[in-house]
Motif scaffolding. Structure first.
Motif, PDB file in Angstrom:
ATOM      1  N   THR A  60       0.802  -1.496  -0.310  1.00 23.97           N
ATOM      2  CA  THR A  60       0.461  -0.078   0.048  1.00 23.97           C
ATOM      3  C   THR A  60       0.978   0.800   0.262  1.00 23.97           C
ATOM      4  N   TRP A  61       0.479   2.218  -0.809  1.00 22.59           N
ATOM      5  CA  TRP A  61       1.292   3.563  -0.760  1.00 22.59           C
ATOM      6  C   TRP A  61       1.126   4.325   0.010  1.00 22.59           C
ATOM      7  N   MET A  62       1.856   4.770   0.899  1.00 21.32           N
ATOM      8  CA  MET A  62       1.636   5.418   2.074  1.00 21.32           C
ATOM      9  C   MET A  62       1.888   6.749   1.414  1.00 21.32           C
ATOM     10  N   GLY A  63       3.328   7.624   1.092  1.00 23.92           N
ATOM     11  CA  GLY A  63       3.518   8.708   0.962  1.00 23.92           C
ATOM     12  C   GLY A  63       5.015   9.316   0.354  1.00 23.92           C
ATOM     13  N   LYS A  64       5.142   9.899   0.369  1.00 29.96           N
ATOM     14  CA  LYS A  64       6.357  10.071  -0.620  1.00 29.96           C
ATOM     15  C   LYS A  64       7.525  10.905   0.071  1.00 29.96           C
ATOM     16  N   ILE A  65       8.940  10.703  -0.085  1.00 29.58           N
ATOM     17  CA  ILE A  65       9.559  11.165   0.893  1.00 29.58           C
ATOM     18  C   ILE A  65      10.462  12.629   0.987  1.00 29.58           C
ATOM     19  N   VAL A  66      10.337  13.366   2.215  1.00 27.18           N
ATOM     20  CA  VAL A  66      10.509  14.937   1.696  1.00 27.18           C
ATOM     21  C   VAL A  66      11.518  14.944   2.567  1.00 27.18           C
ATOM     22  N   ALA A  67      12.538  14.308   3.388  1.00 23.36           N
ATOM     23  CA  ALA A  67      13.704  14.192   4.265  1.00 23.36           C
ATOM     24  C   ALA A  67      14.099  13.165   4.623  1.00 23.36           C
ATOM     25  N   VAL A  68      14.986  13.037   4.208  1.00 20.08           N
ATOM     26  CA  VAL A  68      16.822  12.156   4.736  1.00 20.08           C
ATOM     27  C   VAL A  68      17.403  12.759   5.454  1.00 20.08           C
ATOM     28  N   ASP A  69      17.532  12.240   6.829  1.00 18.67           N
ATOM     29  CA  ASP A  69      18.767  12.392   7.530  1.00 18.67           C
ATOM     30  C   ASP A  69      19.391  11.362   7.893  1.00 18.67           C
ATOM     31  N   ALA A  70      21.014  11.380   7.337  1.00 17.21           N
ATOM     32  CA  ALA A  70      22.223  10.097   8.306  1.00 17.21           C
ATOM     33  C   ALA A  70      22.883  10.819   8.885  1.00 17.21           C
ATOM     34  N   GLU A  71      22.832   9.831  10.357  1.00 17.67           N
ATOM     35  CA  GLU A  71      24.244   9.988  10.873  1.00 17.67           C
ATOM     36  C   GLU A  71      24.551   8.805  11.882  1.00 17.67           C
ATOM     37  N   PRO A  72      25.857   9.086  12.142  1.00 17.25           N
ATOM     38  CA  PRO A  72      26.997   7.660  12.545  1.00 17.25           C
ATOM     39  C   PRO A  72      26.109   6.719  13.335  1.00 17.25           C
ATOM     40  N   ALA A  73      25.614   5.601  12.665  1.00 17.20           N
ATOM     41  CA  ALA A  73      25.109   4.589  14.061  1.00 17.20           C
ATOM     42  C   ALA A  73      25.912   4.568  15.212  1.00 17.20           C
ATOM     43  N   LEU A  74      24.840   4.332  16.326  1.00 19.71           N
ATOM     44  CA  LEU A  74      26.002   4.207  17.981  1.00 19.71           C
ATOM     45  C   LEU A  74      25.428   2.893  18.238  1.00 19.71           C
ATOM     46  N   ILE A  75      27.161   2.108  17.923  1.00 17.66           N
ATOM     47  CA  ILE A  75      27.275   0.751  18.463  1.00 17.66           C
ATOM     48  C   ILE A  75      27.348   0.166  19.361  1.00 17.66           C
ATOM     49  N   ALA A  76      27.084  -0.753  20.228  1.00 15.31           N
ATOM     50  CA  ALA A  76      27.032  -1.145  21.600  1.00 15.31           C
ATOM     51  C   ALA A  76      27.588  -2.367  21.313  1.00 15.31           C
ATOM     52  N   TRP A  77      28.871  -2.741  22.417  1.00 10.65           N
ATOM     53  CA  TRP A  77      29.697  -3.648  22.847  1.00 10.65           C
ATOM     54  C   TRP A  77      29.334  -4.194  24.082  1.00 10.65           C
ATOM     55  N   GLU A  78      29.027  -5.266  24.172  1.00 14.84           N
ATOM     56  CA  GLU A  78      29.192  -5.927  25.836  1.00 14.84           C
ATOM     57  C   GLU A  78      30.913  -6.279  26.331  1.00 14.84           C
ATOM     58  N   VAL A  79      31.341  -5.933  27.221  1.00 15.69           N
ATOM     59  CA  VAL A  79      32.262  -6.197  27.382  1.00 15.69           C
ATOM     60  C   VAL A  79      32.548  -6.697  29.041  1.00 15.69           C
ATOM     61  N   ALA A  80      33.444  -7.713  29.542  1.00 12.84           N
ATOM     62  CA  ALA A  80      33.370  -7.956  30.549  1.00 12.84           C
ATOM     63  C   ALA A  80      33.035  -6.651  31.720  1.00 12.84           C
ATOM     64  N   ASP A  81      33.660  -5.522  31.609  1.00 10.07           N
ATOM     65  CA  ASP A  81      33.176  -4.613  32.707  1.00 10.07           C
ATOM     66  C   ASP A  81      32.023  -4.035  32.770  1.00 10.07           C
ATOM     67  N   GLY A  82      31.717  -4.030  31.372  1.00 13.20           N
ATOM     68  CA  GLY A  82      29.520  -3.530  31.085  1.00 13.20           C
ATOM     69  C   GLY A  82      29.759  -3.381  29.925  1.00 13.20           C
ATOM     70  N   ILE A  83      28.905  -2.399  29.337  1.00 13.79           N
ATOM     71  CA  ILE A  83      28.476  -2.190  27.988  1.00 13.79           C
ATOM     72  C   ILE A  83      29.387  -0.792  27.570  1.00 13.79           C
ATOM     73  N   VAL A  84      30.363  -0.764  25.817  1.00 12.80           N
ATOM     74  CA  VAL A  84      30.461   0.732  25.414  1.00 12.80           C
ATOM     75  C   VAL A  84      30.248   0.569  23.971  1.00 12.80           C
ATOM     76  N   SER A  85      29.873   1.803  24.194  1.00 16.71           N
ATOM     77  CA  SER A  85      29.598   2.038  22.972  1.00 16.71           C
ATOM     78  C   SER A  85      30.124   3.161  22.042  1.00 16.71           C
ATOM     79  N   TYR A  86      30.639   3.152  20.448  1.00 15.52           N
ATOM     80  CA  TYR A  86      31.117   4.364  19.581  1.00 15.52           C
ATOM     81  C   TYR A  86      30.301   4.085  18.661  1.00 15.52           C
ATOM     82  N   GLU A  87      30.524   5.373  18.166  1.00 16.43           N
ATOM     83  CA  GLU A  87      30.098   6.139  16.376  1.00 16.43           C
ATOM     84  C   GLU A  87      30.566   4.799  15.607  1.00 16.43           C
ATOM     85  N   SER A  88      30.010   4.406  14.719  1.00 14.02           N
ATOM     86  CA  SER A  88      30.257   3.389  13.620  1.00 14.02           C
ATOM     87  C   SER A  88      31.038   4.278  12.315  1.00 14.02           C
TER      88      SER A  88
END
Length: 164
Positions: free
Chosen positions: A79-107
């Motif tokens: 089903t048609w929903m509409g037309k794209i009027v804007a697209v914004d991209a930003e680096p994904a925030l990746i979470a990584w589980e390590v022994a001390d907890g969770i570390v996150s970084y921008e991909s």
């Protein structure tokens, strides 16, 4: 009341009666739900809205494929929903589980996309539907166009967008 063959009043099998009553109860419940739902739902108001959805952790190929002006369809019903009027991209925030907890970084290789589409909607006290498909903030929807497909989560609505 029940004879030696398990019949009620010597005529009706008790097990058949229980099954028949169960079927009638289920059918009655569905019929009541359908009829009551039609009467209780207000008609709503048709208007143009903008909906923004987030597509997490996509590659550059997807970023390049999704373009302003693309028609957007619901993947399940086409089903048609509409037309794209804007697209914004930003680096994904990746979470990584390590022994001390969770570390996150921008991909460096994956991006979170925020895609805004404009299309017709029915707005009522019960919710918002675009082309008959119920949309809500936080709901995951599978979208597609002629050149890409993605799963996004609705993050915002603008119910009175500026007409351009």
């Amino acid at each position: 009341m029940i004879d030696n063959k398990g019949r009620l009043f010597g005529k009706i099998n008790l097990l058949d009666l229980v099954v028949l009553l169960g079927i009638l109860a289920v059918a009655g419940r569905f019929a009541y739900g359908a009829l009551a739902g039609q009467e209780a739902a207000p008609a709503g108001q048709d208007q143009t809205i903008e909906m923004t959805f987030r597509v997490p952790a996509v590659t550059q190929w997807t970023v390049d494929a999704i373009k302003v002006g693309d028609d957007v369809f619901d993947s399940k019903s086409n089903t048609w929903m509409g037309k794209i009027v804007a697209v914004d991209a930003e680096p994904a925030l990746i979470a990584w589980e390590v022994a001390d907890g969770i570390v996150s970084y921008e991909s460096d290789t994956h991006f979170d996309l925020y895609v805004t589409i404009r299309g017709p909607a029915r707005v009522s006290p019960n919710g918002i539907t675009m082309s008959g498909i119920e949309v809500k903030v936080g709901r995951s929807i599978q979208f597609k166009s002629a050149y890409w497909a993605a799963t996004g989560t609705t993050v915002a609505f603008n119910l009175t967008p500026d007409q351009q």
